[in-house]
Design a protein around this motif. Structure first.
Motif, PDB file in Angstrom:
ATOM      1  N   MET A  26       0.844  -1.202   0.000  1.00 11.22           N
ATOM      2  CA  MET A  26       0.000   0.000   0.000  1.00 11.22           C
ATOM      3  C   MET A  26       0.871   1.241   0.000  1.00 11.22           C
ATOM      4  SD  MET A  26      -3.268   0.245  -0.110  1.00 11.22           S
ATOM      5  CE  MET A  26      -3.034   1.424  -1.395  1.00 11.22           C
ATOM      6  N   ILE A  27       0.327   2.287  -0.524  1.00 13.67           N
ATOM      7  CA  ILE A  27       1.074   3.527  -0.673  1.00 13.67           C
ATOM      8  C   ILE A  27       0.922   4.344   0.611  1.00 13.67           C
ATOM      9  CG2 ILE A  27      -0.900   4.604  -1.777  1.00 13.67           C
ATOM     10  CD1 ILE A  27       0.994   5.988  -3.634  1.00 13.67           C
ATOM     11  N   SER A  28       2.028   4.887   1.112  1.00 11.97           N
ATOM     12  CA  SER A  28       1.958   5.601   2.390  1.00 11.97           C
ATOM     13  C   SER A  28       3.022   6.683   2.436  1.00 11.97           C
ATOM     14  CB  SER A  28       2.180   4.605   3.530  1.00 11.97           C
ATOM     15  OG  SER A  28       2.698   5.275   4.650  1.00 11.97           O
ATOM     16  N   ILE A  29       2.697   7.824   3.060  1.00 15.53           N
ATOM     17  CA  ILE A  29       3.701   8.870   3.135  1.00 15.53           C
ATOM     18  C   ILE A  29       4.100   9.140   4.574  1.00 15.53           C
ATOM     19  CG2 ILE A  29       3.238  10.108   0.996  1.00 15.53           C
ATOM     20  CD1 ILE A  29       1.402  11.916   2.529  1.00 15.53           C
ATOM     21  N   GLU A  30       3.887   8.146   5.440  1.00 24.56           N
ATOM     22  CA  GLU A  30       4.293   8.377   6.815  1.00 24.56           C
ATOM     23  C   GLU A  30       5.759   8.041   7.003  1.00 24.56           C
ATOM     24  OE1 GLU A  30       1.432   6.320   9.259  1.00 24.56           O
ATOM     25  OE2 GLU A  30      -0.060   7.395   8.060  1.00 24.56           O
ATOM     26  N   ASP A  51       7.739  13.961   8.709  1.00 21.70           N
ATOM     27  CA  ASP A  51       6.288  13.898   8.603  1.00 21.70           C
ATOM     28  C   ASP A  51       5.826  15.108   7.779  1.00 21.70           C
ATOM     29  OD1 ASP A  51       3.639  12.869   9.890  1.00 21.70           O
ATOM     30  OD2 ASP A  51       3.617  15.053  10.094  1.00 21.70           O
ATOM     31  N   PRO A  52       4.943  14.899   6.784  1.00 21.02           N
ATOM     32  CA  PRO A  52       4.532  16.018   5.927  1.00 21.02           C
ATOM     33  C   PRO A  52       3.949  17.195   6.709  1.00 21.02           C
ATOM     34  CG  PRO A  52       3.679  13.948   5.069  1.00 21.02           C
ATOM     35  CD  PRO A  52       4.341  13.630   6.356  1.00 21.02           C
ATOM     36  N   LEU A  65       8.731  12.475  -0.875  1.00 18.90           N
ATOM     37  CA  LEU A  65       8.104  11.925   0.331  1.00 18.90           C
ATOM     38  C   LEU A  65       7.739  10.459   0.156  1.00 18.90           C
ATOM     39  CD1 LEU A  65       5.817  14.850   1.455  1.00 18.90           C
ATOM     40  CD2 LEU A  65       7.539  13.750   2.854  1.00 18.90           C
ATOM     41  N   LEU A  66       7.355  10.085  -1.057  1.00 22.14           N
ATOM     42  CA  LEU A  66       6.984   8.693  -1.308  1.00 22.14           C
ATOM     43  C   LEU A  66       8.221   7.809  -1.344  1.00 22.14           C
ATOM     44  CD1 LEU A  66       4.237   8.865  -4.058  1.00 22.14           C
ATOM     45  CD2 LEU A  66       3.971   8.230  -1.683  1.00 22.14           C
ATOM     46  N   GLY A  67       9.397   8.412  -1.275  1.00 26.83           N
ATOM     47  CA  GLY A  67      10.607   7.611  -1.273  1.00 26.83           C
ATOM     48  C   GLY A  67      11.123   7.362  -2.663  1.00 26.83           C
TER      49      GLY A  67
END
Ligand SMILES: Nc1ncnc2c1ncn2[C@@H]1O[C@H](COP(=O)(O)OP(=O)(O)OP(=O)(O)O)[C@@H](O)[C@H]1O
Ligand SMILES: Nc1ncnc2c1ncn2[C@@H]1O[C@H](COP(=O)(O)OP(=O)(O)OP(=O)(O)O)[C@@H](O)[C@H]1O
Ligand SMILES: [Mg+2]
Ligand SMILES: [Mg+2]
Lengths: 266, 442, 195
Positions: A1-5, A131-132, C85-87
Motif C-alpha cells: 500500500m502507498i503511504s507517506i508516513e 512527517d509532511p 516523500l513517497l521515497g
C-alpha cells in the motif's frame, strides 16, 4: 500500500531536528557532491551517510528497502556507459562492436554509480524521517513559505493513500464490467490509461469539495492565522546544515588532495 | 429540519447559508442574510458539516484537523488545544489527538467533522445528512452528539432523508418545492398531518407512511455461490455463507465489519486471503472448478454483477448509453441485442432522457440507478450490491426495491450489503450479520 | 488581467496540489502494473526518454487548468516534493529538478502573458519544460557519456517527448477533463459550456 508516513524512530537525535533544517542539509550535502565526477569523494560521502544513519533512527534494513531502485539505476548506468561512454581510454577488456569495456569505462562507471548513491541517499534518509505535517509547519514558520500554499499542498498529500485505494477500486470496477486486458500489452496500456483518467477525474472532484470544506472552516478568510503546533529553529538545526556542508566539503577536499578530483564543468 | 425530494436544492440552500456558493458559476436570485450580513461575511458565525466526511477532513492527525478551523480564525495558540479537547469530548470521540484520520471508520470521521464544526462555537450549525452512511449505532451516537452540543443560542438546520429518527432533534420542519419555493413550514406534527400523503407520493420520507414489503413469491432454488471460512485479514474475519437462486440475502454489520470486502470477494474481484469461494455448476457451468477471482472478466460479468458503494467508481465511458452498452458488448452480444437491452434498461430506470449525458454529471440518485443498470445489462444470475439505497429519496428507493424483488422472483440471486433497516424489512428473505474481525486493533 | 483574478482562490491551490498528487499516485501505479518495463528502462535509460514527457505533464496541465501565474511551477514542484516523500530513488535532487522543469512551462505561459491557453501555447510549454529538463540532465547527470552518440540525442529526444506527450497530450487531457464537468469552476471548464 502507498503511504507517506515516516518510517523511522521519531525521537532519534537527528530525526528530531527541524524539518526545514533536515531538507536544507540534505540539499546542501547532495549539491556539493554533484560538483565532482571522481569515485573517491562519493565513496567517502556514502561512508559518512551510513555512519550517521543510526542518529536518524533508521535501520539499515529499512534503508535498503527504500533504496533498492537505486540498484537498478546502477545497473542501467553500467549498461549505458558500456555503450556510450565519452572516455574509452585504458586497457581494453572486451570489444564487440558498440560494446566496449575498458578500465577507463569501468572507472567512470564506478564514479557515476557511487555518485548516484551518494547524492540520492541524503534525501532518502531525510524524507524517511520527516512527517509532511511537520514539514509544512516548519516551511510556514521557519522558512516564511506562504501558509495558504503550504497548507493546501498538505491537504492534498492527505489524499495520497486514499487515491491509492481508489486506484484498486477503479480496477476492480472495470473487471466487474467485463473489461480486462489479459496478456495483450496494447489492451493493458489502454486499460491503464483509462484507469488513470478516472483517478484524475475523481481526484479533482475530491479536491474541489475539499477546497469548499476548507473555506467553510475559515481558510483564507483574511483573518491572520495562528499556529497550534510550534516549530522551532534552534542552533542545533543551524549546526546540522553547517555540518552537512563541512562533511561534503571534506569529502571533496580529500579527493582534491589525492589528485583524483574531476570537476563537473571543466 | 429541511425536507424535499432528491434534487429539490436542499444541499444548495445549505451552501448558500454558509456563504459557500461559487460566485463564478450559475445565476443567483434573491438574497440570504445571516444576522443582517451577507453570508460570505458572516461565515464566522456558521458551522457546516457536509454529507461525505472523508472529503472534509483536512489534516492527517485528528487533533490537528479540529485545530485547523481555530487556527484559521486566529484563535490564540494557548486556547486552541483546550478547545480541541472540549470539542472532541463533546462528540464522544474515542481516540487520542494524534490518531491518524486515515485510520478512522466512516462513523468516526463523521464525529470528527462534527467536532471540527463545534470547536468554532457557531451560532448557526448546518448538517447535511450527517448519518447517511453510518450503522444504526453510529448514527445514534452522532445524533446524541448533536443534541448534546446544542444550547440555547445555537440554531440547527438539518437535512435528512430519513425523518423519523431525527425528529427529536428539531422543532420545525420546512419542505422545499423542487424548482423553487417553500411547500410547507411548521411543527412536524402540523406539516405531516396536512401534507403527509402528498409529500410521500413525491419522494419525501414521511413517518407513518410505510412501504409495502415484497416477500418472495417462491422458495429459494439451487445453490449459486458458497463461501467457506472466507476471510481477508485484517479487513474481514472468517465467514461462512451460501447464496441460492431466487433469494434476496441482506448482509449487515457495523461500519468497518468488512461488508464491502465480503461483497468484493463474493463478486470475484478480490483474491481471498483465507478460505475460498465456490461457484456451483448452475452458476458457472464448466468453470465451476476455478474460483470466481480467477475467471476472465467477460465470463465474470455474465455470471456475477457487482454494484459498488461509490457509483462513480464504476463509470468507464463518457455517455450513459455507452456505459450500459459496454457490458453486453464485452460479452460478445450482437449490436441489435445490445441496443434492445440498453433501451429496455433506460426505460425501466427512468434514464432515457439522459442517454447522451456524461455519467459523471448525473445527480446522486441518477448515478446510483445507472450503476445498478450497468450491472444488470449483462443479465448476471447473481447480483451483489453494496449500499444500493444510501442517500436515495423515497421514490428511487421504492423503484430499487421493486427492481430487486422482480429479479429475485425471476430466479436470480440477490445479495445486498446495507445499513438500511427498512430496505432489509422490505426485501430480504434472510440476513447475515458480520461482526468486526479486529475490534481491538482499531 | 486585473488583480482579483490573479489571486489564487483556495480551490485553485487545492486542485493544483491534487493534480500533482494524482500524478504521483499514477506514477506509483505505473510501477505496479509495469514492473517489467521499469526494469527494462533502468537497464537502458535512453528508452526512458521516450516517456520522459509523462513526468512533465503536471506542469503543463497545472498551467492550462489553473491559468494563474505560477501554476505550472507550483504543480511540478509539488509533484517533485511528493515523489521525494513517497521515497523516490532520487529523493532530494528531484525537488530542484522539479523546480527547473516547472520554470520551463511557466516561462511559456508567461510569454503569452497568461492569456492564451490554446494548443500552440500548450505545445510551446511542453517544449520549454522538455528543454529545461534536458539541460538539467545534460549538465548534471550525463556529463560522462559520449557527446554526439548519447548526450545530444538524449536531450533532443527529451524535448520531442515533452512537446508531444506533455504539451499536446496535456492539452488533450485538459480538454477531456473539461468534458467530464469537473473543471466547471475553472476557466478551462467554462469554455466547454460556451462552445
Ligand atoms: N454544480 C452544479 N451544476 C449544475 N447543477 C447542479 C449543480 N449542483 C447541483 N445541481 C442541481 O441542482 C439541483 C439541486 O441539487 P441539490 O444537491 O441541492 O439537491 P438536494 O435537495 O440536496 O438533493 P439530494 O436529496 O439528492 O441530496 C439538482 O437538480 C442538481 O442536479
Ligand atoms: N483497501 C484497503 N486496504 C486496507 N484496509 C482496508 C481497505 N479497505 C478497507 N479496509 C479496512 O478493512 C475494514 C473493513 O472495511 P469494509 O469497507 O469492508 O467495511 P464495511 O463493513 O463495508 O464498512 P462500512 O459500513 O463503513 O461501509 C475496515 O477496517 C477498513 O478500514
Ligand atoms: Mg443533498
Ligand atoms: Mg462498506
Amino acid at each position: 500500500m502507498i503511504s507517506i508516513e515516516p518510517v523511522a524512530a521519531p525521537d532519534a537525535p537527528l530525526a528530531r531536528r527541524n524539518p526545514v533544517a533536515k531538507v536544507a542539509a540534505a540539499l546542501v550535502f547532495s549539491f556539493t557532491l554533484l560538483a565532482t565526477l571522481d569515485p573517491v569523494a562519493p565513496a567517502i560521502a556514502i561512508a559518512l551517510e551510513l555512519a550517521v544513519l543510526p542518529l536518524f533512527g533508521i535501520r539499515y534494513r529499512v534503508l535498503a528497502r527504500r533504496a533498492w531502485p537505486l540498484m537498478l539505476s546502477a545497473a542501467g548506468i553500467l549498461v549505458t556507459l558500456v555503450l556510450f561512454a565519452a572516455d574509452r581510454s585504458g586497457r581494453v577488456l572486451l570489444d564487440a562492436g558498440p560494446v566496449l569495456v575498458s578500465t577507463g569505462v569501468l572507472m567512470t562507471a564506478l564514479g557515476l554509480v557511487l555518485r548516484v548513491f551518494a547524492v540520492a541517499l541524503p534525501g532518502v534518509i531525510v524524507f524517511a524521517t520527516t512527517d509532511p505535517t511537520d514539514l509544512a509547519d516548519a516551511l510556514i514558520q521557519n522558512a516564511k513559505a506562504p501558509a495558504r500554499f503550504a497548507i493546501g499542498a498538505l491537504a492534498a498529500f492527505r489524499l495520497v493513500p486514499l487515491l491509492g485505494q481508489e486506484w484498486q477500486m477503479i480496477s476492480m470496477a472495470r473487471r466487474a464490467r467485463g473489461v480486462d486486458a489479459g496478456r495483450n500489452p496494447v489492451a493493458k496500456l489502454r486499460l491503464f490509461t483509462s484507469t488513470a483518467f478516472a483517478l484524475l477525474v475523481g481526484a479533482i472532484r475530491r479536491g474541489t469539495r475539499l477546497a469548499v470544506a476548507m473555506d467553510a472552516r475559515g481558510f483564507d478568510a483574511g483573518t491572520p492565522r495562528t499556529v497550534a503546533r510550534r516549530q522551532h529553529f534552534t542552533r542545533a538545526d543551524a549546526l546540522l546544515i553547517a555540518g552537512a556542508f563541512v562533511l561534503a566539503g571534506a569529502a571533496l577536499t580529500t579527493s582534491i588532495l589525492l589528485g583524483v578530483f574531476r570537476p563537473l564543468i571543466s | 429540519m429541511l425536507l424535499g425530494p432528491s434534487g429539490a436544492g436542499k444541499s444548495t440552500l445549505l451552501s448558500a447559508l454558509a456563504g459557500l456558493l461559487p460566485e463564478d458559476s450559475g445565476e443567483q436570485e434573491g438574497t440570504v442574510e445571516i444576522d443582517g450580513l451577507d453570508p460570505r461575511k458572516g461565515r464566522e458565525r456558521v458551522g457546516i458539516v457536509f454529507q461525505d466526511p472523508e472529503t472534509q477532513l483536512v489534516m492527517a492527525r485528528c487533533g490537528d484537523d479540529v485545530a485547523f478551523g481555530l487556527e484559521n480564525r486566529g484563535v490564540p495558540a494557548d486556547e486552541i488545544w483546550p478547545r480541541v479537547d472540549e470539542a472532541l469530548h463533546r462528540v464522544g470521540f474515542p481516540y487520542p489527538r494524534d490518531r491518524h484520520t486515515a485510520a478512522l471508520s466512516g462513523g468516526e470521521q463523521q464525529r470528527l467533522a462534527l467536532a471540527g464544526a463545534l470547536a468554532l462555537r457557531p451560532a448557526l450549525l448546518l448538517l447535511d445528512e450527517p448519518t447517511a452512511n453510518l450503522d444504526p449505532a453510529g448514527a445514534d451516537l452522532v445524533r446524541h452528539a448533536v443534541a448534546g452540543a446544542l444550547d440555547a443560542d445555537t440554531t440547527l438546520i438539518l437535512v435528512e432523508h430519513r425523518v423519523a429518527e431525527a425528529l427529536p432533534l428539531v422543532d420545525r420542519v420546512v419542505v422545499l418545492e423542487p424548482g423553487g419555493g417553500v411547500r410547507a413550514d411548521g411543527t412536524p406534527e402540523a406539516v405531516f398531518a396536512a401534507h403527509g400523503a402528498a409529500l410521500a407520493a413525491e419522494g419525501v420520507w414521511v413517518p407513518g407512511h410505510p412501504i409495502a414489503p415484497r416477500a418472495a413469491t417462491a422458495g429459494p432454488g439451487e445453490l449459486l455461490l458458497t463461501a467457506d471460512r472466507l476471510g481477508l485479514p485484517p479487513r474481514l474475519g472468517s465467514t461462512d455463507l451460501a447464496v441460492r437462486a431466487g433469494e434476496a440475502l441482506a448482509v449487515r454489520g457495523p461500519n468497518g465489519a468488512g461488508k464491502s470486502t465480503l461483497a468484493l470477494l463474493l463478486g470475484g474481484l478480490l483474491r481471498p486471503g483465507s478460505g475460498r469461494v465456490t461457484a456451483s455448476a448452475e452458476l458457472a457451468g464448466a468453470d465451476h472448478r476455478t474460483p470466481p477471482h480467477r475467471w476472465r472478466a467477460p465470463a465474470l460479468a455474465r455470471r456475477i454483477g457487482s454494484v459498488f458503494q461509490d457509483p462513480e467508481h464504476q463509470f468507464v465511458t463518457s455517455t450513459v448509453f455507452d456505459e450500459l452498452a459496454l457490458g453486453p458488448r464485452r460479452t460478445g452480444q450482437p449490436e441489435t441485442v445490445v441496443k434492445e437491452t440498453v433501451a429496455g434498461l433506460l426505460d425501466r430506470l427512468r434514464l432515457a432522457r439522459l442517454a447522451a449525458a456524461n455519467p459523471y454529471t448525473l445527480s446522486g440518485g441518477e448515478a446510483r440507478r445507472l450503476s445498478v443498470a450497468t450491472a444488470l445489462a449483462t443479465a448476471p444470475r447473481l447480483l451483489i450490491c453494496d449500499e444500493p439505497t444510501f442517500g436515495q429519496d423515497r421514490r428511487t428507493w421504492q423503484e430499487l426495491v421493486d427492481l430487486f424483488a422482480d429479479l429475485r422472483d425471476a430466479g436470480h440471486g440477490v445479495v445486498a450489503v446495507t445499513h438500511d433497516a427498512d430496505f432489509v424489512a422490505a426485501l430480504a428473505d434472510r440476513t447475515v450479520t458480520l461482526r468486526r474481525a479486529t475490534d481491538d486493533h482499531r | 488581467m486585473d488583480n482579483t483574478t490573479k489571486r489564487w482562490r483556495t480551490i485553485d491551490i487545492v486542485v493544483a496540489s491534487v493534480i500533482a498528487v494524482a500524478f504521483g499516485v499514477i506514477f506509483w501505479a505505473w510501477g505496479l502494473v509495469w514492473s517489467a518495463t521499469e526494469g527494462a528502462f533502468a537497464f537502458f535509460p535512453p528508452a526512458q526518454t521516450l516517456l520522459y514527457g509523462v513526468w512533465l505533464m503536471p506542469a503543463v496541465i497545472g498551467g492550462l487548468v489553473i491559468r494563474k501565474p505560477g501554476a505550472a511551477l507550483y504543480c511540478e514542484t509539488v509533484a517533485a516534493v511528493l515523489s521525494a516523500l513517497l521515497g523516490s530513488q532520487w529523493a532530494g535532487t528531484v525537488i530542484p529538478q522539479g523546480i527547473v522543469q516547472g520554470i520551463g512551462a511557466e516561462l511559456a505561459f508567461a510569454a503569452f502573458r497568461y492569456r492564451s491557453f490554446r494548443l500552440p501555447t500548450a505545445v510551446f510549454a511542453g517544449a520549454l519544460t522538455g528543454l529545461s529538463a534536458a539541460l538539467f540532465d545534460f549538465f548534471v547527470w550525463n556529463v560522462d557519456y559520449a557527446l554526439t552518440d548519447y548526450r545530444i540525442p538524449y536531450a533532443l529526444l527529451t524535448i520531442v517527448s515533452a512537446t508531444v506527450i506533455a504539451g499536446a497530450g496535456g492539452w488533450l487531457l485538459t480538454r477531456a477533463l473539461a468534458n467530464t464537468g469537473v473543471l466547471d469552476r475553472f476557466p478551462a471548464g467554462r469554455n466547454r459550456a460556451l462552445i
